[in-house]
Design an enzyme around this catalytic site. Structure first.
Site, short mmCIF file in Angstrom:
data_model
loop_
_atom_site.label_atom_id
_atom_site.label_comp_id
_atom_site.label_asym_id
_atom_site.label_seq_id
_atom_site.Cartn_x
_atom_site.Cartn_y
_atom_site.Cartn_z
N LYS A 184 129.55 -29.42 19.88
CA LYS A 184 130.40 -29.64 18.72
C LYS A 184 130.11 -28.61 17.61
O LYS A 184 129.07 -27.95 17.60
CB LYS A 184 130.22 -31.06 18.19
N ASN A 185 131.02 -28.52 16.64
CA ASN A 185 130.84 -27.57 15.53
C ASN A 185 129.52 -27.82 14.81
O ASN A 185 128.88 -26.88 14.33
CB ASN A 185 132.00 -27.68 14.55
#
Length: 366
Positions: A184-185
């Protein structure tokens, strides 16, 4: 080029991450240590909500949300069919019935008209997913939810930092859910997730649920789960959090470069971005009627790609018992054969993308 290179990210912040991990180890405070409290406070502040509760995963955050809202057997929860399985899986886990609606074929997010069409007197919640990092069209969703007394759970697993009309994801519904899966970011070095809400009673209940339903140690008020965010993971996320906005900006810059390069290639539709949102590009996902051929040709010039997702949820074997074929989910079915995601992460250099796609353009015509 790799589809995702987490080693490059680690090298860029190695000292900060190593120091954060070592602080936890030196104190031997591995479960619900002070870093968990600090991360909860900082994520709540970042997302503009009052409360945040660290959990074992984004999937657990979805499950906890449903339990906290009292949703279970006999209830229906509306979810988009074109998304990752965890969104609907959580509904089934609590004993409720997932009801699938269609998505917009440009944003890939829940279609408010399709959502409205499947509302019944059994509908207790809707879970709009902010897919690939672009927020769903929340105003009509919230309006319909209010009209029909439906709870709104935002699945922002792919969209931390994204905004809808200036509002952060996780701040608009009754509950918001984040994932800290490594890709994920904002990713941990293992599983992790978080539930966000402005309602103290929900946050308090989930804090008990994540620790076996205990109001205090060895005193269990209800059947809960073991779903705590590890202190080491919280420490890693605290080291990464100050970089998140810059990382998201770099993703946006890379997306703009992709758009420019793909403008010269026929038959490819680059991501549509609503003027009302801030997209954080967890994925850069294009559409084409020749998806499988394009994937093959990009592989020939060493461009890795992924398909998110090859089969909509209402076609998955696990969910066939829940499906009502009377509903039209054409966009979800079409997108499953059209979408293709390309590498996008802050450490990629723009000239890497340019070099590969120029070579592709010279050698191939789709």
């Amino acid at each position: 080029m790799k589809f995702l290179d987490l080693e490059l990210q680690y090298k860029s912040i190695k000292n900060e991450v190593d120091e954060a991990i070592n602080r936890v180890i030196s104190r031997s405070s591995y479960i619900l240590g002070e870093e968990v409290d600090e991360l909860e406070e900082k994520i709540a502040s970042y997302c503009k909500v009052k409360y945040a509760v660290g959990l074992n995963s984004g999937s657990d955050a979805l499950t906890a949300s449903l339990f906290a809202l009292g949703i279970g057997k006999g209830d229906e929860v509306i979810v988009p069919s074109f998304t990752y399985i965890a969104t609907a899986e959580a509904v089934a886990i609590v004993g409720a019935t997932p009801v699938f609606c269609d998505v917009n074929d440009r944003t890939f997010n829940i279609d408010p008209k399709s959502f409205e069409s499947v509302i019944t007197d059994k509908t207790k919640a809707v879970i709009p997913v902010h897919l690939y990092g672009q927020p769903a069209d929340m105003d009509p969703i919230l309006s319909l939810a209010k009209k029909h007394n439906i709870k709104v759970i935002e699945d922002a697993a792919q969209a931390i930092g994204a905004e809808y009309k200036g509002k952060k994801t996780c701040s608009m519904g009754d509950i918001g859910c984040l994932s800290f899966f490594p890709t994920k970011n904002l990713g941990a070095y293992g599983d992790g997730g978080m539930l966000l809400t402005n309602k103290k009673e929900i946050a308090d209940w989930v804090r008990m649920w994540r620790a076996h339903g205990q109001s205090k140690k060895y005193y269990t008020d209800f059947i809960g789960a073991s779903s705590r965010l590890d202190t080491i993971q919280a420490a890693i996320l605290l080291a990464k959090l100050p970089h998140l906005d810059e990382w998201n900006r770099k993703r946006s810059d890379l997306a703009a470069e992709y758009n420019k390069l793909f403008a010269t290639i026929a038959g490819i539709e680059t991501p549509f971005v609503s003027s009302e949102v801030k997209h954080v590009y967890h994925q850069y996902t294009i559409k084409t009627n020749t998806r499988d051929l394009l994937k093959q040709k990009l592989a020939e010039v060493d461009m890795p790609t992924m398909i998110y997702y090859p089969l909509p949820l209402h076609k998955q074997k696990a969910f066939l018992p829940y499906c009502n074929t009377a509903f039209d989910l054409k966009n979800s079915e079409d997108l499953a054969s059209e979408v293709l995601s390309l590498p996008i992460y802050p450490e990629i250099k723009i000239d890497q993308i340019e070099g590969v796609l120029i070579k592709f353009n010279d050698l191939n015509r789709i």
